[in-house]
Design an enzyme around this catalytic site. Structure first.
Site, PDB file in Angstrom:
ATOM      1  N   GLY A  63      -4.691  -4.312  -3.493  1.00 15.71           N
ATOM      2  CA  GLY A  63      -5.706  -3.262  -3.610  1.00 15.71           C
ATOM      3  C   GLY A  63      -5.003  -1.984  -4.007  1.00 15.71           C
ATOM      4  N   HIS A  64      -5.304  -1.500  -5.190  1.00 12.11           N
ATOM      5  CA  HIS A  64      -4.676  -0.268  -5.670  1.00 12.11           C
ATOM      6  C   HIS A  64      -5.751   0.790  -5.862  1.00 12.11           C
ATOM      7  CE1 HIS A  64      -1.351  -2.919  -6.465  1.00 12.11           C
ATOM      8  NE2 HIS A  64      -2.005  -3.562  -7.406  1.00 12.11           N
ATOM      9  N   ASP A  89       0.807  -1.220   0.000  1.00  9.44           N
ATOM     10  CA  ASP A  89       0.000   0.000   0.000  1.00  9.44           C
ATOM     11  C   ASP A  89       0.838   1.267   0.000  1.00  9.44           C
ATOM     12  OD1 ASP A  89      -2.279  -1.644   0.170  1.00  9.44           O
ATOM     13  OD2 ASP A  89      -1.986  -1.805   2.329  1.00  9.44           O
ATOM     14  N   GLN A 132       1.694  -6.437  -3.505  1.00 10.49           N
ATOM     15  CA  GLN A 132       2.251  -6.576  -2.147  1.00 10.49           C
ATOM     16  C   GLN A 132       3.599  -5.864  -2.039  1.00 10.49           C
ATOM     17  OE1 GLN A 132       0.970  -9.731  -3.713  1.00 10.49           O
ATOM     18  NE2 GLN A 132      -0.886  -8.736  -3.054  1.00 10.49           N
ATOM     19  N   LYS A 142       1.809   2.245  -5.230  1.00  6.94           N
ATOM     20  CA  LYS A 142       2.611   1.810  -6.387  1.00  6.94           C
ATOM     21  C   LYS A 142       2.058   2.361  -7.706  1.00  6.94           C
ATOM     22  CE  LYS A 142       2.258  -2.419  -4.547  1.00  6.94           C
ATOM     23  NZ  LYS A 142       2.123  -2.300  -3.090  1.00  6.94           N
TER      24      LYS A 142
HETATM   25  P1  GDP Z   1      -0.754   0.175  -3.581  1.00  4.58           P
HETATM   26  O1  GDP Z   1      -1.307  -1.044  -2.946  1.00  4.58           O
HETATM   27  O2  GDP Z   1       0.724   0.311  -3.439  1.00  4.58           O
HETATM   28  O3  GDP Z   1      -1.205   0.327  -5.015  1.00  4.58           O
HETATM   29  O4  GDP Z   1      -1.348   1.416  -2.766  1.00  4.58           O
HETATM   30  P2  GDP Z   1      -2.858   1.638  -2.264  1.00  4.58           P
HETATM   31  O5  GDP Z   1      -3.664   2.123  -3.408  1.00  4.58           O
HETATM   32  O6  GDP Z   1      -3.348   0.475  -1.513  1.00  4.58           O
HETATM   33  O7  GDP Z   1      -2.639   2.774  -1.183  1.00  4.58           O
HETATM   34  C1  GDP Z   1      -2.051   3.987  -1.509  1.00  4.58           C
HETATM   35  C2  GDP Z   1      -3.066   5.133  -1.252  1.00  4.58           C
HETATM   36  O8  GDP Z   1      -2.359   6.342  -1.137  1.00  4.58           O
HETATM   37  C3  GDP Z   1      -4.081   5.342  -2.342  1.00  4.58           C
HETATM   38  O9  GDP Z   1      -5.303   5.686  -1.750  1.00  4.58           O
HETATM   39  C4  GDP Z   1      -3.528   6.519  -3.142  1.00  4.58           C
HETATM   40  O10 GDP Z   1      -4.514   7.306  -3.787  1.00  4.58           O
HETATM   41  C5  GDP Z   1      -2.865   7.303  -2.058  1.00  4.58           C
HETATM   42  N1  GDP Z   1      -1.678   8.068  -2.483  1.00  4.58           N
HETATM   43  C6  GDP Z   1      -0.706   7.712  -3.358  1.00  4.58           C
HETATM   44  N2  GDP Z   1       0.260   8.651  -3.395  1.00  4.58           N
HETATM   45  C7  GDP Z   1      -0.098   9.601  -2.505  1.00  4.58           C
HETATM   46  C8  GDP Z   1       0.512  10.823  -2.062  1.00  4.58           C
HETATM   47  O11 GDP Z   1       1.588  11.196  -2.470  1.00  4.58           O
HETATM   48  N3  GDP Z   1      -0.169  11.543  -1.114  1.00  4.58           N
HETATM   49  C9  GDP Z   1      -1.379  11.144  -0.594  1.00  4.58           C
HETATM   50  N4  GDP Z   1      -1.967  11.894   0.321  1.00  4.58           N
HETATM   51  N5  GDP Z   1      -1.971  10.008  -1.006  1.00  4.58           N
HETATM   52  C10 GDP Z   1      -1.341   9.246  -1.927  1.00  4.58           C
HETATM   53  P1  IMO Z   2      -1.002  -4.241  -2.188  1.00  2.00           P
HETATM   54  O1  IMO Z   2      -0.634  -4.760  -3.561  1.00  2.00           O
HETATM   55  C1  IMO Z   2      -0.972  -4.851   2.126  1.00  2.00           C
HETATM   56  C2  IMO Z   2      -1.152  -8.986   3.569  1.00  2.00           C
HETATM   57  C3  IMO Z   2      -2.402  -9.436   4.308  1.00  2.00           C
HETATM   58  C4  IMO Z   2      -1.799 -10.475   5.234  1.00  2.00           C
HETATM   59  C5  IMO Z   2      -0.719 -11.124   4.387  1.00  2.00           C
HETATM   60  C6  IMO Z   2      -1.153 -12.439   3.739  1.00  2.00           C
HETATM   61  O2  IMO Z   2      -2.280  -3.470  -2.131  1.00  2.00           O
HETATM   62  O3  IMO Z   2       0.155  -3.550  -1.558  1.00  2.00           O
HETATM   63  P2  IMO Z   2      -2.766 -13.012   1.714  1.00  2.00           P
HETATM   64  O4  IMO Z   2      -4.237 -12.781   1.524  1.00  2.00           O
HETATM   65  O5  IMO Z   2      -1.917 -12.406   0.659  1.00  2.00           O
HETATM   66  O6  IMO Z   2      -2.435 -14.465   1.921  1.00  2.00           O
HETATM   67  O7  IMO Z   2      -2.421 -12.281   3.118  1.00  2.00           O
HETATM   68  O8  IMO Z   2      -0.390 -10.177   3.397  1.00  2.00           O
HETATM   69  N1  IMO Z   2      -1.389  -8.411   2.226  1.00  2.00           N
HETATM   70  C7  IMO Z   2      -1.286  -7.110   1.936  1.00  2.00           C
HETATM   71  N2  IMO Z   2      -1.041  -6.047   2.743  1.00  2.00           N
HETATM   72  N3  IMO Z   2      -1.121  -4.672   0.794  1.00  2.00           N
HETATM   73  C8  IMO Z   2      -1.332  -5.721  -0.026  1.00  2.00           C
HETATM   74  O9  IMO Z   2      -1.335  -5.601  -1.369  1.00  2.00           O
HETATM   75  C9  IMO Z   2      -1.472  -7.007   0.533  1.00  2.00           C
HETATM   76  N4  IMO Z   2      -1.704  -8.246   0.039  1.00  2.00           N
HETATM   77  C10 IMO Z   2      -1.639  -9.096   1.080  1.00  2.00           C
HETATM   78  O10 IMO Z   2      -2.996  -8.363   4.999  1.00  2.00           O
HETATM   79  O11 IMO Z   2      -1.141  -9.837   6.318  1.00  2.00           O
HETATM   80 MG    MG Z   3      -2.872  -1.617  -1.714  1.00  2.00          MG
END
Ligand code: GDP
Ligand code: IMO
Ligand code: MG
Length: 428
Positions: free
Chosen positions: A40-41, A13, A223, A16
């Site tokens: 989850g992106h 998270d 991840q 990316k």
């Molecule tokens: P991923 O799993 O690496 O794709 O990241 P996620 O989408 O799960 O979580 C990143 C969150 O941070 C998302 O809600 C983005 O919209 C938000 N985000 C990304 N870059 C920035 C930033 O520079 N500032 C802020 N405030 N939010 C950001």
């Molecule tokens: P993104 O791509 C954050 C965590 C779960 C759990 C562990 C194993 O959005 O960064 P799983 O269901 O994969 O067997 O769970 O990994 N986990 C993540 N945590 N971001 C993710 O993906 C994750 N995908 C799995 O919370 O601790």
């Molecule tokens: Mg994510």
């Protein structure tokens, strides 16, 4: 420019999709090489917000060819749900390619994921419950179902039978659940076969040809490094290789093709699920990061655990992945803090340790040693040049860069696609 890999450098998270967006129209292919719909992106484009799980976030970039390669585990229902939802919003998904060798998540994998977690009790991993672990376990155990099996009913039936035989004993006798029939699984999978067929191809060959033709191929890791099954905080990890090496095995391209590895770090740290997290905060600072950074899981909605930036972890990620550039996201979230602590080393049983300890027990005992940096109050979200950042924000980034083992090439200053400060081009 040949292959570029984007990976999470912490526990996921990191944002990316931000780096993918930055490369934008210069990418020809975007490849998801590991994981499944546990990812989850969230990507914000203008006033539109997209939440993607199975599809790579690069699918939102016009003209790019999205690829789901062999290293991914696919829940086919989720695949079609996501494709339909994007189509309804006007995103062209017609070019998607799916590897014939990718493994399939079935109903029994999801069920096993949930019941095994329940039986682990206090020791549970906190998985996303999407069937990821059991599907990879079947792959390694050589009883998995692959996408190509859906095109031969006879073979599919034999494979499902072989896989279910053992599992039904487990489900009924140990976990007290109902047996799952071969027919229900086979019928469900076959119901998708014809819709899936046009997308399915030898993606390793296609990516090879693309690279030979000088195309830009971006590998988008799901991840993150600390969740990698080999290099993360085992057993509190996911079941795939989320590190840069996984891009080669998970797609079938030669590792020598990879010239750029972009590590994404948040300006602080978060984690979802169980496992060690040395800089975790349990006070109002942790709550500040959670509410200001909106740290709630995109997949499960769980509140994310929050903590300060951990430089030994960034250094570890730089080393394990061969990071050439870091993109630091969410610097804007730190605005308003008087001081910002950064973990520079750990104390393990009274001894100062500079690197992430190889022993899991030591890592569980690691107490962060902090250095404090002065904060700033100015809003960063409109800043587009490094020199325009408040001096203290610049110093924070430069200090982190010096500790983290690679240059910080871009800095996220807000959720929007354009909210980024670029210091070095990510393709040159
Ligand atoms: P991923 O799993 O690496 O794709 O990241 P996620 O989408 O799960 O979580 C990143 C969150 O941070 C998302 O809600 C983005 O919209 C938000 N985000 C990304 N870059 C920035 C930033 O520079 N500032 C802020 N405030 N939010 C950001
Ligand atoms: P993104 O791509 C954050 C965590 C779960 C759990 C562990 C194993 O959005 O960064 P799983 O269901 O994969 O067997 O769970 O990994 N986990 C993540 N945590 N971001 C993710 O993906 C994750 N995908 C799995 O919370 O601790
Ligand atoms: Mg994510």
């Amino acid at each position: 420019m040949p292959a570029i890999v984007i990976i999470g450098a912490q526990w996921g998270d990191e944002g990316k999709g931000k780096a993918t967006d930055l490369l934008g129209s210069r990418i020809d292919y975007v490849v998801k090489f590991n994981g499944g719909n546990n990812a989850g992106h969230t990507v914000v484009i203008g006033d539109q917000k997209y939440a993607l799980h199975l599809l790579p976030s690069g699918i939102l970039t016009e003209g790019v060819i999205p690829v789901i390669s062999n290293g991914v585990v696919i829940d086919i229902e989720v695949l079609f749900d996501e494709l339909e939802a994007l189509t309804a919003r006007g995103v062209d998904v017609s070019r998607l390619k799916v590897s014939a060798n990718a493994h399939v998540i079935t109903h029994y994998h999801r069920t096993l994921d949930k019941v095994t977690e329940r039986f682990l009790g206090k020791k549970q991993i906190g998985t996303t419950g999407r069937g990821i672990g059991p599907t990879y376990a079947d792959k390694i155990n050589r009883v998995g179902i692959r996408i190509q099996d859906l095109f031969d009913e006879n073979i599919l039936r034999q494979k499902v039978e072989a896989s279910l035989n053992q599992k039904n004993h487990l489900l009924v006798k140990i976990y007290n659940r109902r047996a799952i029939t071969v027919d229900e699984i086979v019928d469900n999978l076959l119901s998708y076969a014809e819709r899936l067929r046009p997308m399915v191809t030898d993606t390793a060959l296609e990516l090879h040809q693309a690279l030979e033709a000088g195309k830009v191929v971006l590998f988008e890791g799901g991840q993150a490094t600390m969740l990698d099954v080999d290099h993360g905080t085992y057993p509190y990890v996911t079941s795939s290789n989320a590190t840069a090496g996984g891009a080669a095995t998970g797609s079938g391209i030669g590792p020598g093709r990879i010239e750029r590895v972009i590590g994404i770090v948040k300006a602080y740290t978060t984690r979802v699920g169980s496992g060690p997290f040395p800089t975790e905060l349990f006070d109002e600072s942790g709550e500040f990061l959670r509410s200001k950074g909106f740290e709630f899981g995109t997949t499960t909605g769980r509140p994310r655990r929050t903590g300060w930036y951990d430089a030994p972890i960034a250094r570890y990620s730089a080393r394990i992945n061969g990071v050439t550039d870091f993109v630091m996201t969410k610097l804007d979230v730190l605005t308003g803090l008087k001081v910002i602590p950064v973990c520079v080393a750990y104390s393990v049983d009274g001894v100062r340790v500079e690197e992430v300890p190889v022993s899991q027990s030591d890592f569980h005992h690691a107490v962060p040693i902090y250095e404090e940096f002065p904060g700033w109050t100015e809003d960063l979200t409109e800043v587009r040049h490094f020199d325009d950042l408040p001096k203290n924000a610049q110093d924070y980034v430069l200090a982190i860069e010096a500790m983290s083992g690679s240059r910080v090439s871009a800095i996220g200053v807000g959720p929007g696609r354009d909210a980024i400060v670029v210091r070095h081009d990510l393709i040159d």
